[in-house]
Write a protein that holds these residues in place. Structure first.
Motif, PDB file in Angstrom:
ATOM      1  N   ILE A 110       0.856  -1.179   0.000  1.00 25.39           N
ATOM      2  CA  ILE A 110       0.000   0.000   0.000  1.00 25.39           C
ATOM      3  C   ILE A 110       0.895   1.233   0.000  1.00 25.39           C
ATOM      4  O   ILE A 110       1.656   1.458   0.951  1.00 25.39           O
ATOM      5  N   VAL A 111       0.827   2.028  -1.066  1.00 31.96           N
ATOM      6  CA  VAL A 111       1.609   3.259  -1.171  1.00 31.96           C
ATOM      7  C   VAL A 111       0.779   4.404  -0.596  1.00 31.96           C
ATOM      8  O   VAL A 111      -0.372   4.612  -0.997  1.00 31.96           O
ATOM      9  N   LEU A 112       1.361   5.139   0.354  1.00 28.83           N
ATOM     10  CA  LEU A 112       0.634   6.234   0.992  1.00 28.83           C
ATOM     11  C   LEU A 112       0.779   7.499   0.145  1.00 28.83           C
ATOM     12  O   LEU A 112       1.895   7.925  -0.159  1.00 28.83           O
ATOM     13  N   PRO A 113      -0.325   8.123  -0.262  1.00 29.53           N
ATOM     14  CA  PRO A 113      -0.309   9.091  -1.360  1.00 29.53           C
ATOM     15  C   PRO A 113       0.428  10.393  -1.093  1.00 29.53           C
ATOM     16  O   PRO A 113       1.000  10.972  -2.017  1.00 29.53           O
ATOM     17  N   ASP A 114       0.429  10.890   0.145  1.00 30.23           N
ATOM     18  CA  ASP A 114       1.074  12.184   0.396  1.00 30.23           C
ATOM     19  C   ASP A 114       2.589  12.087   0.510  1.00 30.23           C
ATOM     20  O   ASP A 114       3.276  13.113   0.546  1.00 30.23           O
ATOM     21  N   ASP A 115       3.109  10.879   0.607  1.00 30.75           N
ATOM     22  CA  ASP A 115       4.550  10.636   0.575  1.00 30.75           C
ATOM     23  C   ASP A 115       4.767   9.235   0.013  1.00 30.75           C
ATOM     24  O   ASP A 115       4.795   8.256   0.763  1.00 30.75           O
ATOM     25  N   PRO A 116       4.883   9.116  -1.325  1.00 31.67           N
ATOM     26  CA  PRO A 116       4.990   7.792  -1.952  1.00 31.67           C
ATOM     27  C   PRO A 116       6.176   6.964  -1.494  1.00 31.67           C
ATOM     28  O   PRO A 116       6.228   5.761  -1.775  1.00 31.67           O
ATOM     29  N   SER A 117       7.122   7.584  -0.770  1.00 29.32           N
ATOM     30  CA  SER A 117       8.226   6.791  -0.223  1.00 29.32           C
ATOM     31  C   SER A 117       7.774   5.958   0.970  1.00 29.32           C
ATOM     32  O   SER A 117       8.474   5.036   1.394  1.00 29.32           O
ATOM     33  N   GLN A 118       6.611   6.292   1.515  1.00 34.64           N
ATOM     34  CA  GLN A 118       6.050   5.531   2.637  1.00 34.64           C
ATOM     35  C   GLN A 118       5.182   4.414   2.067  1.00 34.64           C
ATOM     36  O   GLN A 118       4.083   4.652   1.555  1.00 34.64           O
ATOM     37  N   ASP A 135     -10.938  -4.157   5.475  1.00 40.59           N
ATOM     38  CA  ASP A 135     -10.750  -2.742   5.169  1.00 40.59           C
ATOM     39  C   ASP A 135      -9.631  -2.194   6.049  1.00 40.59           C
ATOM     40  O   ASP A 135      -9.757  -2.164   7.280  1.00 40.59           O
ATOM     41  N   ILE A 136      -8.542  -1.770   5.420  1.00 36.53           N
ATOM     42  CA  ILE A 136      -7.349  -1.300   6.127  1.00 36.53           C
ATOM     43  C   ILE A 136      -7.388   0.226   6.207  1.00 36.53           C
ATOM     44  O   ILE A 136      -7.618   0.909   5.204  1.00 36.53           O
ATOM     45  N   ILE A 137      -7.136   0.761   7.394  1.00 36.95           N
ATOM     46  CA  ILE A 137      -7.060   2.215   7.568  1.00 36.95           C
ATOM     47  C   ILE A 137      -5.610   2.603   7.808  1.00 36.95           C
ATOM     48  O   ILE A 137      -4.942   2.033   8.677  1.00 36.95           O
ATOM     49  N   THR A 138      -5.121   3.567   7.033  1.00 41.19           N
ATOM     50  CA  THR A 138      -3.787   4.148   7.231  1.00 41.19           C
ATOM     51  C   THR A 138      -3.934   5.666   7.271  1.00 41.19           C
ATOM     52  O   THR A 138      -5.001   6.216   6.986  1.00 41.19           O
ATOM     53  N   ALA A 139      -2.848   6.344   7.602  1.00 40.05           N
ATOM     54  CA  ALA A 139      -2.772   7.781   7.379  1.00 40.05           C
ATOM     55  C   ALA A 139      -2.290   8.007   5.944  1.00 40.05           C
ATOM     56  O   ALA A 139      -2.118   7.062   5.172  1.00 40.05           O
ATOM     57  N   SER A 140      -2.051   9.258   5.589  1.00 36.42           N
ATOM     58  CA  SER A 140      -1.744   9.585   4.193  1.00 36.42           C
ATOM     59  C   SER A 140      -0.261   9.564   3.866  1.00 36.42           C
ATOM     60  O   SER A 140       0.124   9.730   2.721  1.00 36.42           O
ATOM     61  N   GLY A 141       0.603   9.376   4.905  1.00 36.47           N
ATOM     62  CA  GLY A 141       2.027   9.254   4.644  1.00 36.47           C
ATOM     63  C   GLY A 141       2.896  10.295   5.304  1.00 36.47           C
ATOM     64  O   GLY A 141       4.118  10.151   5.348  1.00 36.47           O
ATOM     65  N   THR A 142       2.299  11.358   5.847  1.00 31.37           N
ATOM     66  CA  THR A 142       3.097  12.424   6.470  1.00 31.37           C
ATOM     67  C   THR A 142       2.947  12.458   7.989  1.00 31.37           C
ATOM     68  O   THR A 142       3.632  13.232   8.654  1.00 31.37           O
ATOM     69  N   THR A 143       2.063  11.657   8.541  1.00 29.29           N
ATOM     70  CA  THR A 143       1.824  11.616   9.983  1.00 29.29           C
ATOM     71  C   THR A 143       1.636  10.176  10.415  1.00 29.29           C
ATOM     72  O   THR A 143       1.466   9.276   9.590  1.00 29.29           O
TER      73      THR A 143
END
Length: 416
Positions: A110-118, A135-143
């Motif tokens: 799963i690539v987190l959209p606000d920081d694709p390196s995450q 259903d998986i919940i993540t943050a957007s990649g910066t927090t």
């Protein structure tokens, strides 16, 4: 046991709301709570509890939320408390969290959209293999996400809503406790146990589905204060003894085989978490961890010996080592009250899950509560990769945690 087949869970909706409220604690502040913004979530929780029908819900001056679900049975049943913490870790930003639901997860990264390196990689997160179709919940990649421990908050709130709206489900008096500052080791510093008036408790702050933890690290905090010799750097030969360099040498001398990155299972460690100062004075802060209290004491002695060895090359400098107890392995208490853990195991089994009775390489509020007279193991909340931008939780795991809490309340009633 309750029937959840037709129940419409709202735990994920609650969770998505809570994680967007910044509640990061801060060890640099000595106030209670350490950050006033934790009370913002506390007020939200109190208002929701009152809407559910729990009239005595209240946020106190120190940031603790107390509430009571009254008994609806004439049986004499021990008072059981469910506890989670409101703060998130200071290790990773909790501001402007943007939760994302990845529905019907079918495997893969799963690539987190606000920081694709995450990238949440299946190869690195073994439990993702058990989440296919969930259903998986993540943050957007910066927090961070804040599943630690807002998943637990949402699960307790949902369980409270279920019990209040289903009076046919018989239970004893149930207490709810939401704490601040758990992530910085102060989660129960100002708790009022007389006000809580519970006999036993459970923190809902664990990881893998089906897990219950009755053993934690014992923990100490260590602070090394170094006094060096400062002089003008242009005329420093044979005179200057930099406290910064002394501190660096002490950190470099820590045994590699006793670092967190090189230990697992029941192995302890000594871990530097902060270094600061200037030429004349510097401070190194560490955490010391082991499941055995004697081994923990030995870590403190080893740290003192390392400091002495380094300082032999700096005869005009000195150090002071302070070690303070943080919490102790709760197993020694819980072993005196076997039903507390046994009932947690039964509740998980009643939820249709395989039980994982295990130790945790960390601590919860339950560690200290147990030694304060409130035996308190830890039950899964479904949180994973906590304190990081890759933190995640599944909706279905949170629902199972809700079921477990409700089943546990029923078991205490039925077996009393």
């Amino acid at each position: 046991m309750p029937d959840f087949s037709n129940y419409k869970f709202t735990v994920s909706d609650r969770f998505l709301n809570y994680v967007q409220i910044d509640t990061q604690s801060d060890p640099q502040f000595e106030t209670y709570p350490s950050t006033s913004k934790q009370k913002n979530l506390g007020n939200v929780l109190v208002n929701e509890l009152k809407k559910i029908g729990i009239s005595d819900a209240e946020l106190d001056e120190f940031g603790y939320v107390y509430a009571t679900i009254p008994a609806n049975s004439s049986k004499t049943v021990p008072v059981v408390c469910f506890c989670s913490h409101m703060d998130t870790s200071p290790d990773c930003s909790g501001e402007n969290v943007k939760p994302i639901i990845h529905k019907n997860y079918q495997g893969g990264d799963i690539v987190l959209p606000d920081d694709p390196s995450q990238i949440l990689k299946m190869a690195d997160h073994a439990d993702l293999r058990n989440q296919l179709g969930n259903d998986i919940i993540t943050a957007s990649g910066t927090t961070l996400l804040g599943a630690d421990n807002k998943a637990g908050l949402a699960e307790i709130m949902e369980a409270a809503n279920f019990l209040i709206s289903h009076p046919e489900i018989k239970h004893g008096t149930i207490k709810i406790l939401f704490t601040p500052d758990e992530e910085i080791g102060r989660g129960v510093d100002k708790v009022d146990l007389k006000r809580l008036a519970a006999d036993f408790a459970y923190t809902i702050d664990g990881e893998t589905l089906g897990s219950v933890e009755n053993e934690t690290f014992s923990a100490d905090g260590a602070k090394i204060k170094i006094s060096g010799v400062s002089t003008h750097p242009g005329f420093a030969k044979g005179k200057m003894q930099s406290a910064i360099k002394i501190a660096s040498e002490i950190v470099a001398a820590l045994p590699a085989d006793l670092s967190p990155e090189n230990t697992n299972q029941k192995q302890g460690f000594m871990h530097p978490v902060s270094i600061s100062g200037h030429v004349e004075e510097a401070t190194v802060e560490l955490i010391l961890r082991d499941f055995d209290n004697d081994n923990l004491a030995e870590l403190g002695l080893r740290l003192n010996a390392i400091c002495r060895d380094v300082l032999t090359d700096y005869p005009d400098s000195s150090f002071k080592l302070e070690i303070k107890e943080q919490y102790r392995n709760m197993k020694s208490v819980l072993d005196q009250y076997p039903k507390v853990t046994e009932f947690a195991v039964k509740a998980i089994e009643k939820s249709g899950l395989d039980v994982k009775l295990q130790s945790i390489r960390g601590g919860t509020d339950g560690s200290r509560l147990s030694f304060m007279g409130l035996p308190c193991p830890n039950i899964f909340a479904g949180e994973h990769a906590f304190h990081s931008r890759l933190e995640w939780v599944s909706v279905q795991d949170m629902q199972k945690a809700v079921e477990t809490i409700i089943n546990l309340a029923c078991i205490w009633h039925d077996e009393s």
